[in-house]
Design a protein around this motif. Structure first.
Motif, PDB file in Angstrom:
ATOM      1  N   VAL A  16      -4.819  41.057 -27.186  1.00  0.00           N
ATOM      2  CA  VAL A  16      -3.713  40.352 -26.542  1.00  0.00           C
ATOM      3  C   VAL A  16      -4.017  38.879 -26.337  1.00  0.00           C
ATOM      4  CG1 VAL A  16      -4.515  41.076 -24.234  1.00  0.00           C
ATOM      5  CG2 VAL A  16      -2.154  40.350 -24.557  1.00  0.00           C
ATOM      6  N   THR A  20      -1.950  36.068 -28.534  1.00  0.00           N
ATOM      7  CA  THR A  20      -1.131  35.169 -27.714  1.00  0.00           C
ATOM      8  C   THR A  20      -1.520  33.725 -27.957  1.00  0.00           C
ATOM      9  OG1 THR A  20      -0.851  36.866 -26.007  1.00  0.00           O
ATOM     10  CG2 THR A  20      -0.470  34.585 -25.354  1.00  0.00           C
ATOM     11  N   THR A  45      -6.925  46.260 -26.969  1.00  0.00           N
ATOM     12  CA  THR A  45      -5.562  46.156 -26.460  1.00  0.00           C
ATOM     13  C   THR A  45      -4.736  47.403 -26.777  1.00  0.00           C
ATOM     14  OG1 THR A  45      -5.508  43.741 -26.551  1.00  0.00           O
ATOM     15  CG2 THR A  45      -3.400  44.872 -26.631  1.00  0.00           C
ATOM     16  N   LEU A 100       6.454  37.489 -23.816  1.00  0.00           N
ATOM     17  CA  LEU A 100       6.091  38.687 -24.566  1.00  0.00           C
ATOM     18  C   LEU A 100       7.340  39.475 -24.967  1.00  0.00           C
ATOM     19  CD1 LEU A 100       3.862  40.519 -25.665  1.00  0.00           C
ATOM     20  CD2 LEU A 100       3.727  41.585 -23.401  1.00  0.00           C
ATOM     21  N   VAL A 140       2.270  46.321 -26.859  1.00  0.00           N
ATOM     22  CA  VAL A 140       1.930  44.896 -26.801  1.00  0.00           C
ATOM     23  C   VAL A 140       1.287  44.457 -28.113  1.00  0.00           C
ATOM     24  CG1 VAL A 140       0.426  43.196 -25.677  1.00  0.00           C
ATOM     25  CG2 VAL A 140       1.731  44.831 -24.284  1.00  0.00           C
ATOM     26  N   GLN A 141       0.341  45.265 -28.604  1.00  0.00           N
ATOM     27  CA  GLN A 141      -0.336  44.933 -29.855  1.00  0.00           C
ATOM     28  C   GLN A 141       0.654  44.885 -31.013  1.00  0.00           C
ATOM     29  OE1 GLN A 141      -3.555  44.157 -29.867  1.00  0.00           O
ATOM     30  NE2 GLN A 141      -3.734  43.782 -32.059  1.00  0.00           N
ATOM     31  N   LEU A 386      -4.501  42.984 -19.168  1.00  0.00           N
ATOM     32  CA  LEU A 386      -3.514  42.544 -20.154  1.00  0.00           C
ATOM     33  C   LEU A 386      -2.810  41.275 -19.668  1.00  0.00           C
ATOM     34  CD1 LEU A 386      -1.870  45.889 -21.355  1.00  0.00           C
ATOM     35  CD2 LEU A 386      -3.535  44.479 -22.568  1.00  0.00           C
ATOM     36  N   LEU A 390      -2.631  37.555 -21.618  1.00  0.00           N
ATOM     37  CA  LEU A 390      -1.378  36.852 -21.905  1.00  0.00           C
ATOM     38  C   LEU A 390      -1.384  35.442 -21.337  1.00  0.00           C
ATOM     39  CD1 LEU A 390       1.114  39.754 -21.115  1.00  0.00           C
ATOM     40  CD2 LEU A 390       0.732  38.741 -23.375  1.00  0.00           C
TER      41      LEU A 390
END
Length: 534
Positions: A16, A20, A45, A100, A140-141, A386, A390
């Motif tokens: 992450v 990012t 992640t 995100l 998220v990944q 996480l 970010l």
């Protein structure tokens, strides 16, 4: 060298924080190159289950606030958090989540259309948002990987960074790497961001994937950076236990299961957390892990049970990943208590950096689990990781762009590049030794024995393969962790000394800081950084 490539910013790692940072750097006009030791999705992640802890002003519990999140984080960190770092990272959370979501991440929503929230250990409110029930990291990944691919950002998969390269003035100039065929090459860059994840493979049982071999911390140390608080390794209280004992990467039973009402019981059916902490089963992870280990020893068992039968038939929908892992092991969590044990999970310490990712080495930045920003202190609050990736990943990209723009960073020549030869130890011996002597319960006798074993077994090998690079990283960071654990003669957070069971705020409310001297020896550099009061 067999090959070479170049960029303004080299990002090492595809979790992450790294992804990012790559996206934000590209937005700022930088030429970005990402390097991954494995595939884009192979890091930590994607395995994160619980969620992201964040207070969003428009969707939050009535009694919750940013200040309350700060206080929960400081309490979990047991006096070693930086109050400034905590506030800055957490304050950036809401905006980070919106970025995100704009990148395509889809979170679970409730009947009212608002993002669904749960509660985890150490949190005083329902503020943990999640995706796919218990597959937040995977979502998220996925979103970040697709955004990087769609943005045309190049990613070198299955390339292993061997060493960071520096110019004559000590500033970063790029990295030496191995391609999938172990051919060496040079990656030229005036700015390098380490986002290479954690060090779970130091231990025999871990929630981390096989790629988590402490590479980022080792690279930073050998480049002249300082590391802090490596003794604080968080053991996740609940991984799935199977006959024969936990070994290798173990399926994680997310803390959110306890947030939904599951309780820990021993092999005789007695509550494990009753009387251990005011929050009982939702106590901070260091408290729960220590209680599980103690109760298992008292009962002569290798595990306890997590009784989630009260959740009922909705278990599979709320926790599909956990449900699948349990069923694969022959367990029906709707009807049967889940056998669980503790395993190495997260490194609270790492490369010393500020909340903008800057380290003591010009041109070197760090973000995510590899970094020590002061957010986690002596024990990470659940689901803050996480969020940190970010926020700090984006800030590190902005810092690199600023440093490049003002001329602080310039391209430097590297001269002849030769793969180094460094000490390594058989991996199984190292993992067994660290688990036995540097796990949840530690003492000077055991830590000294672990140091002797590793020193006695070390041999020097040229780093011509990924395996050799990983083994060198594991040994260097194991030595640093053992030195830090011996230095801290107290128990605090997830560092538990059986010979020093009390917390000593007078002497030890500060970080332990190490670096390598000119001869490559680990040295304790100063009295450490005194942290803000919790």
């Amino acid at each position: 060298m067999s090959w070479e490539a170049g960029a303004d910013l080299l990002v090492v790692g595809t979790g992450v924080a790294g992804m990012t940072a790559a996206l934000r750097a590209r937005e700022l006009g930088l030429r970005v190159l990402v390097v991954s030791k494995d595939t884009v999705s192979a890091g930590n992640t994607g395995w994160a289950q619980g969620g992201i802890a964040v207070v969003r002003p428009d969707e939050r519990d009535p009694e919750d606030s940013l200040e309350q999140h700060v206080q929960d984080t400081l309490a979990a960190g047991a006096g070693l958090c930086s109050r400034t770092a905590v506030r800055e990272v957490l304050a950036g959370g809401a905006a980070a989540i919106e970025r995100l979501r704009a990148a395509g991440a889809r979170f679970d929503v409730g009947a009212d259309g608002a993002l669904a929230r749960t509660r985890e250990g150490g949190h005083s409110a329902f503020r943990v948002i999640h995706a796919g029930g218990d597959a937040t990291g995977a979502e998220v990944q996925r979103a970040l990987a697709e955004a990087v691919r769609d943005g045309g950002i190049p990613v070198l998969e299955r390339h292993c960074v061997v060493e960071l390269l520096r110019g004559e003035d000590g500033a970063v100039a790029g990295a030496l790497a191995l391609d999938p065929a172990d051919r060496p090459g040079v990656l030229h860059a005036p700015a390098v961001l380490l986002a290479a994840g954690g060090l779970g493979q130091l231990y025999a049982a871990t929630t981390n994937p096989e790629v988590s071999t402490a590479d980022g911390v080792a690279l930073a140390l050998r480049a002249g950076a300082t590391v802090a608080d490596l003794e604080f390794v968080q053991f996740h209280p609940t991984v799935l236990y199977t006959p024969g004992g936990p070994r290798g990467r173990r399926p994680l039973i997310t803390e959110a299961v306890r947030g939904e009402g599951a309780v820990l019981v021993d092999v005789h059916g007695r509550r494990v957390m009753a009387g251990e902490h005011p929050l009982e089963d939702l106590a901070p992870r260091d408290v729960v892990s220590a209680a599980i280990t103690r109760r298992a020893a008292e009962t002569g068992a290798e595990h306890v049970f997590l009784d989630a039968t009260g959740i009922g038939a909705t278990f599979a929908d709320r926790f599909p990943t956990v449900h699948a892992a349990c069923r694969a092991a022959g367990i029906d969590p709707v009807r049967d208590p889940i056998p669980v044990a503790s395993a190495a999970h997260y490194s609270c310490g790492g490369v010393m950096s500020d909340v903008d990712g800057r380290t003591a080495v010009t041109g070197l930045y760090a973000a995510g689990e590899v970094a020590c920003t002061g957010l986690h202190g002596a024990n990470r609050l659940a689901s803050n990781s996480l969020l940190e990736g970010l926020v700090v990943g984006a800030r590190a990209a902005e810092a690199a762009a600023k440093d490049l723009g003002c001329g602080r960073l310039t391209r430097r020549g590297v001269g002849e590049v030769v793969p180094p030869a460094l000490a390594v130890v058989d991996r199984e011996l190292l993992q067994t030794t660290m688990s036995r002597h540097a796990g949840i319960g530690r003492c000077e006798e055991g830590l000294a024995e672990a140091t002797r074993v590793l020193d006695g077994a070390a041999v020097v090998r040229p780093l011509r393969t990924r395996r050799a690079v990983e083994d060198a990283s594991l040994l260097l960071v194991a030595r640093a962790l053992l030195a830090a654990a011996r230095q801290r003669a107290e128990s605090r957070g997830c560092h538990r000394r059986t010979d020093f069971p009390d917390t000593d705020d007078l002497r030890w409310r500060r970080s332990t800081v190490f670096r390598l001297d000119a001869s490559g020896w680990l040295i304790h550099t100063t009295a450490g950084i005194t942290r803000s009061a919790a």
